[in-house]
Design an enzyme around this catalytic site. Structure first.
Site, mmCIF file in Angstrom:
data_model
loop_
_atom_site.group_PDB
_atom_site.id
_atom_site.type_symbol
_atom_site.label_atom_id
_atom_site.label_comp_id
_atom_site.label_asym_id
_atom_site.label_seq_id
_atom_site.Cartn_x
_atom_site.Cartn_y
_atom_site.Cartn_z
ATOM 1 N N GLY A 16 0.937 -1.117 -0.007
ATOM 2 C CA GLY A 16 0.114 -0.020 -0.055
ATOM 3 C C GLY A 16 0.865 1.069 -0.010
ATOM 4 O O GLY A 16 0.553 2.263 0.643
ATOM 5 N N SER A 42 0.850 -3.378 5.344
ATOM 6 C CA SER A 42 1.158 -3.545 6.864
ATOM 7 C C SER A 42 1.671 -2.332 7.304
ATOM 8 O O SER A 42 2.799 -1.732 6.721
ATOM 9 C CB SER A 42 2.030 -4.665 6.753
ATOM 10 O OG SER A 42 2.792 -4.623 8.039
ATOM 11 N N ILE A 45 5.062 -2.791 8.726
ATOM 12 C CA ILE A 45 6.474 -2.568 7.713
ATOM 13 C C ILE A 45 6.406 -1.313 7.236
ATOM 14 O O ILE A 45 7.535 -0.759 6.938
ATOM 15 C CB ILE A 45 5.986 -3.621 6.507
ATOM 16 C CG1 ILE A 45 6.303 -5.004 7.088
ATOM 17 C CG2 ILE A 45 7.094 -3.538 5.492
ATOM 18 C CD1 ILE A 45 5.844 -6.107 6.140
ATOM 19 N N VAL A 50 9.788 8.077 0.533
ATOM 20 C CA VAL A 50 10.476 9.261 -0.319
ATOM 21 C C VAL A 50 9.672 8.913 -1.595
ATOM 22 O O VAL A 50 8.614 8.188 -1.911
ATOM 23 C CB VAL A 50 11.829 8.914 -0.419
ATOM 24 C CG1 VAL A 50 12.564 9.541 0.829
ATOM 25 C CG2 VAL A 50 12.023 7.400 -0.688
ATOM 26 N N ALA A 53 9.103 13.694 -6.347
ATOM 27 C CA ALA A 53 8.929 14.552 -7.443
ATOM 28 C C ALA A 53 8.449 13.692 -8.695
ATOM 29 O O ALA A 53 8.967 12.397 -8.759
ATOM 30 C CB ALA A 53 10.492 15.223 -7.771
ATOM 31 N N LYS A 81 5.967 21.665 -10.944
ATOM 32 C CA LYS A 81 7.211 21.571 -11.005
ATOM 33 C C LYS A 81 7.170 21.889 -12.532
ATOM 34 O O LYS A 81 6.567 21.015 -13.492
ATOM 35 C CB LYS A 81 7.798 20.006 -10.602
ATOM 36 C CG LYS A 81 8.996 19.814 -11.075
ATOM 37 C CD LYS A 81 9.474 18.231 -10.744
ATOM 38 C CE LYS A 81 10.549 17.852 -11.457
ATOM 39 N NZ LYS A 81 10.706 16.314 -11.480
ATOM 40 N N PRO A 99 14.128 21.398 -18.613
ATOM 41 C CA PRO A 99 12.388 21.858 -18.551
ATOM 42 C C PRO A 99 11.426 20.913 -19.041
ATOM 43 O O PRO A 99 11.888 19.902 -20.000
ATOM 44 C CB PRO A 99 12.454 23.002 -19.382
ATOM 45 C CG PRO A 99 13.456 22.728 -20.620
ATOM 46 C CD PRO A 99 14.431 21.777 -19.911
ATOM 47 N N THR A 347 11.952 9.360 -12.248
ATOM 48 C CA THR A 347 11.189 8.625 -13.140
ATOM 49 C C THR A 347 10.480 7.110 -12.468
ATOM 50 O O THR A 347 9.852 6.512 -13.024
ATOM 51 C CB THR A 347 12.200 7.973 -14.018
ATOM 52 O OG1 THR A 347 13.616 7.780 -13.300
ATOM 53 C CG2 THR A 347 12.774 9.021 -15.294
ATOM 54 N N TYR A 435 11.891 8.649 -31.042
ATOM 55 C CA TYR A 435 10.832 7.711 -30.500
ATOM 56 C C TYR A 435 9.378 8.171 -30.775
ATOM 57 O O TYR A 435 9.276 9.414 -30.601
ATOM 58 C CB TYR A 435 10.992 7.197 -29.419
ATOM 59 C CG TYR A 435 12.393 7.556 -28.435
ATOM 60 C CD1 TYR A 435 13.149 6.748 -28.708
ATOM 61 C CD2 TYR A 435 12.282 8.340 -27.246
ATOM 62 C CE1 TYR A 435 14.639 6.869 -28.058
ATOM 63 C CE2 TYR A 435 13.514 8.539 -26.651
ATOM 64 C CZ TYR A 435 14.520 7.664 -26.973
ATOM 65 O OH TYR A 435 15.693 7.905 -26.163
HETATM 66 P P1 FAD Z 1 6.686 0.724 -0.837
HETATM 67 O O1 FAD Z 1 6.590 2.512 -0.543
HETATM 68 O O2 FAD Z 1 8.086 0.320 -0.123
HETATM 69 O O3 FAD Z 1 5.510 0.140 -0.426
HETATM 70 C C1 FAD Z 1 5.693 -1.262 -0.303
HETATM 71 C C2 FAD Z 1 4.346 -1.918 0.633
HETATM 72 O O4 FAD Z 1 4.236 -3.041 0.846
HETATM 73 C C3 FAD Z 1 4.015 -1.135 1.990
HETATM 74 O O5 FAD Z 1 2.714 -0.767 2.000
HETATM 75 C C4 FAD Z 1 4.367 -2.256 2.798
HETATM 76 O O6 FAD Z 1 3.681 -2.174 3.929
HETATM 77 C C5 FAD Z 1 4.038 -3.413 1.819
HETATM 78 N N1 FAD Z 1 4.535 -4.742 2.367
HETATM 79 C C6 FAD Z 1 5.831 -5.077 1.878
HETATM 80 N N2 FAD Z 1 5.929 -6.583 2.478
HETATM 81 C C7 FAD Z 1 4.560 -6.671 2.731
HETATM 82 C C8 FAD Z 1 4.252 -8.028 3.678
HETATM 83 N N3 FAD Z 1 4.901 -8.883 3.688
HETATM 84 N N4 FAD Z 1 3.004 -8.151 3.873
HETATM 85 C C9 FAD Z 1 2.109 -6.877 3.892
HETATM 86 N N5 FAD Z 1 2.527 -5.894 3.350
HETATM 87 C C10 FAD Z 1 4.126 -5.599 2.850
HETATM 88 N N6 FAD Z 1 10.362 8.095 -7.378
HETATM 89 C C11 FAD Z 1 10.025 9.294 -7.836
HETATM 90 O O7 FAD Z 1 9.146 9.015 -9.122
HETATM 91 N N7 FAD Z 1 10.330 10.502 -7.746
HETATM 92 C C12 FAD Z 1 11.381 10.590 -6.751
HETATM 93 O O8 FAD Z 1 11.748 11.843 -6.429
HETATM 94 C C13 FAD Z 1 11.610 9.527 -6.167
HETATM 95 N N8 FAD Z 1 12.619 9.718 -5.084
HETATM 96 C C14 FAD Z 1 13.162 8.540 -4.228
HETATM 97 C C15 FAD Z 1 14.302 8.784 -3.431
HETATM 98 C C16 FAD Z 1 14.626 7.894 -3.044
HETATM 99 C C17 FAD Z 1 16.106 7.760 -2.146
HETATM 100 C C18 FAD Z 1 14.150 6.222 -2.933
HETATM 101 C C19 FAD Z 1 14.681 5.274 -2.474
HETATM 102 C C20 FAD Z 1 13.172 6.222 -4.124
HETATM 103 C C21 FAD Z 1 12.806 7.316 -4.725
HETATM 104 N N9 FAD Z 1 11.574 7.386 -5.574
HETATM 105 C C22 FAD Z 1 11.064 8.480 -6.264
HETATM 106 C C23 FAD Z 1 11.177 6.054 -5.799
HETATM 107 C C24 FAD Z 1 9.588 5.942 -4.982
HETATM 108 O O9 FAD Z 1 9.843 6.276 -3.908
HETATM 109 C C25 FAD Z 1 8.799 4.682 -5.458
HETATM 110 O O10 FAD Z 1 8.865 4.274 -6.700
HETATM 111 C C26 FAD Z 1 7.284 4.829 -4.756
HETATM 112 O O11 FAD Z 1 7.265 5.271 -3.373
HETATM 113 C C27 FAD Z 1 6.658 3.539 -4.815
HETATM 114 O O12 FAD Z 1 7.263 2.619 -3.598
HETATM 115 P P2 FAD Z 1 6.510 1.398 -3.685
HETATM 116 O O13 FAD Z 1 5.030 1.475 -3.404
HETATM 117 O O14 FAD Z 1 7.098 0.464 -4.648
HETATM 118 O O15 FAD Z 1 7.110 0.741 -2.337
#
Ligand code: FAD
Length: 507
Positions: A16, A42, A45, A50, A53, A81, A99, A347, A435
């Protein structure tokens, strides 16, 4: 297993975070009747927290779901932005804005940058950024949405900078309103069909069982289904993108103004971000752990932050790369579970959005998963990753910096063949690979090539046929018209305030 054509496909989303709720909300809203959507997350977890942008494409997602932009911006404390200000990348002391918009206009099928290169030879051109409305507005801290009708005022786009911890909950409320069923709990076991190997059930710690036909893995870096369960191999790209850590620390705004752009400043072992939100500034140092320790990175970000810290620096660890396939069996990785290419060009949320978009287009209804749809999905996702990868590598490779081991490495490393071909095309004749879809069109590549001091040996010879005085006059007029347009725009902060007030007023 997905069978008959009449039953809705039971989709289960694991996770989530931003990716999980974008996927769940998108499927529930855009495929009504074709699927049911369950989501497990969860709080113990948590999310990566982060990812602030974005790219202009996110507006299409917001719009397609029928979300009111002003309401979304208020709920996520978002700002607008217009691009990214890259500092010290090509050479220390130099900067340029990449830009969300074009530079000038094509004339008789010849790209504007060719005329600019020609005029530069005659010392009759200003900086390339002088001919971009998005760059000029960003530099002046001004913002207004682009015009809908074709004109100079329609030559740019915009994206959002939002609070990552508020975006998920906003999408969660939206998803639940559109029929998503949410489960809170930790998945501790995954059951699979003995014959096909498909995932059938997620079992929670308290014994609850969530059955499904199609499983979207949004479990973040854990990649519980795609990586751990399906054992989809990881392609490591650390040799091209050596940054594998970030130290993130929010702080207060240092001035009353809010910039309508992100700042990326090159550092001795990576680069540092500053992302202005309405209520705070996001800061982070993305670095290579082979060149800098975590403690040193935390110390650097503490010293570099311009406002007061709102939390201690937090270290995030990652590996740049992706899973070989994002869709394996009946599991589809979306978000960090399928790959991550560091946030230099914001991205990652885009890649999640595109995976959701492709899934909706290739959604398996009526007779199960067609392997051709799965292959097509994987081909499209691969293409997106490869494009982003090459573009990111360019920012490191196109440099004259030799002040640290990190920059010596990236400046001299061997780049992927696909990027080497693009560089060759540009260096020889100022051409940019075309492209028809995917990320980063001509203007983006040109912004980085020129911004980082990589000028081509030649440009389009047809530009020499034009009268230099006339072309120079046209450039001057464009520059002054841009300046007039910018002067007429409201300050970014005033525009944000105006939108907030409009929202507070009864309709
Ligand atoms: P997460 O946010 O980690 O979510 C994982 C989910 O899975 C959570 O809800 C967790 O509870 C659940 N989960 C995991 N295991 C279990 C389990 N066993 N049981 C139940 N639930 C579970 N992207 C951009 O587009 N722009 C940015 O500027 C940017 N900056 C970033 C900077 C950093 C340093 C990093 C590391 C990433 C950045 N990103 C950025 C990437 C961006 O943060 C992610 O693409 C975005 O937040 C999506 O994350 P996610 O939902 O895939 O994972």
């Amino acid at each position: 297993m997905i069978s008959g054509s009449l039953n809705p496909v039971r989709v289960v989303v694991l996770g989530g975070g931003t990716a999980g709720w974008m996927a769940a909300a998108g499927l529930a809203k855009l495929l009504p009747g074709l699927c049911t959507v369950d989501l497990v997350e969860s709080e113990d977890i948590g999310i990566v927290g982060v990812g602030e942008a974005t790219l202009p494409h996110i507006r299409a997602y917001v719009e397609r779901l029928g979300i009111d932009e002003a309401e979304f911006m208020r709920a996520t404390h978002a700002t607008y932005k217009l691009g990214i200000d890259f500092r010290d990348f090509g050479r220390i002391g130099e900067s340029y804005i990449h830009p969300f918009g074009s530079f000038g206009e094509e004339v008789a099928g010849i790209g504007f940058h060719h005329f600019w290169l020609e005029m530069r030879q005659h010392s009759l051109a200003g900086e390339l950024g002088d001919y971009s409305l998005a760059v000029a507005a960003a530099r002046a801290n001004r913002f207004q949405p682009p015009a809908a009708e074709p004109s100079l005022a329609s030559t740019y786009g915009y994206a959002y900078q939002f609070d990552a911890t508020l975006f998920g909950p906003f999408m969660r409320d939206f998803g639940i309103r559109h029929g998503v069923t949410r489960y809170e709990g930790i998945v501790t076991r995954v059951e699979r069909d003995a014959g096909s190997g498909d995932v059938t059930t997620l079992v929670l710690k308290d014994g609850r069982r969530i059955e499904g036909d199609l499983f979207i893995d949004c479990s973040g870096f854990r990649s519980l289904l795609l990586g751990q369960e399906m054992d989809e191999p990881w392609e490591d790209w650390t040799h091209w993108l050596p940054c594998d850590r970030a130290a993130a620390m929010p702080c207060t705004h240092e001035t009353g103004d809010i910039r309508p752009y992100t700042i990326a400043t090159a550092m001795p072992a990576g680069w540092r971000w500053q992302i202005p939100l309405q209520h705070r500034m996001g800061n982070g140092y993305v670095f290579s752990s082979a060149h800098l320790s975590e403690d040193e990175a935390c110390e650097t970000i503490r010293n570099a932050a311009e406002g007061d810290p709102l939390a201690d620096p937090r270290i995030l660890r990652f590996r740049p790369g992706r899973r070989s396939r994002s869709w394996s069996g009946n599991v589809i990785g979306v978000g960090l579970s399928s790959g991550f290419l560091e946030p230099l060009e914001s991205t990652s949320i885009y890649l999640a959005q595109m995976a959701i978009t492709y899934l909706i287009e290739l959604f398996p209804s009526g007779g199960g998963i067609d392997p051709r749809d799965r292959d097509e999905f994987n081909r499209l996702v691969d293409m997106e990753y490869d494009r982003v990868r090459d573009f990111l590598i360019l920012h490191y490779h196109a440099t004259t910096r030799d002040d640290s081991e990190f920059w010596n490495h990236v400046r001299t490393m061997q780049v992927p063949d696909s990027l080497a071909d693009k560089l060759q095309l540009w260096r020889k004749a100022g051409r940019v690979e075309k492209y028809s879809d995917g990320l980063f069109y001509d203007a983006s590549w040109i912004a980085v090539y020129v911004g980082q001091g990589m000028l081509p040996e030649r440009h389009d010879p047809r530009t020499a046929l034009a009268d230099p005085e006339r072309v120079a006059g046209a450039l001057d007029r464009l520059k002054s018209t841009i300046a007039e347009e910018v002067t007429a725009m409201p300050a970014h902060l005033d525009y944000l305030r105006r939108e907030r007030t409009r929202l507070a007023e009864p309709a």
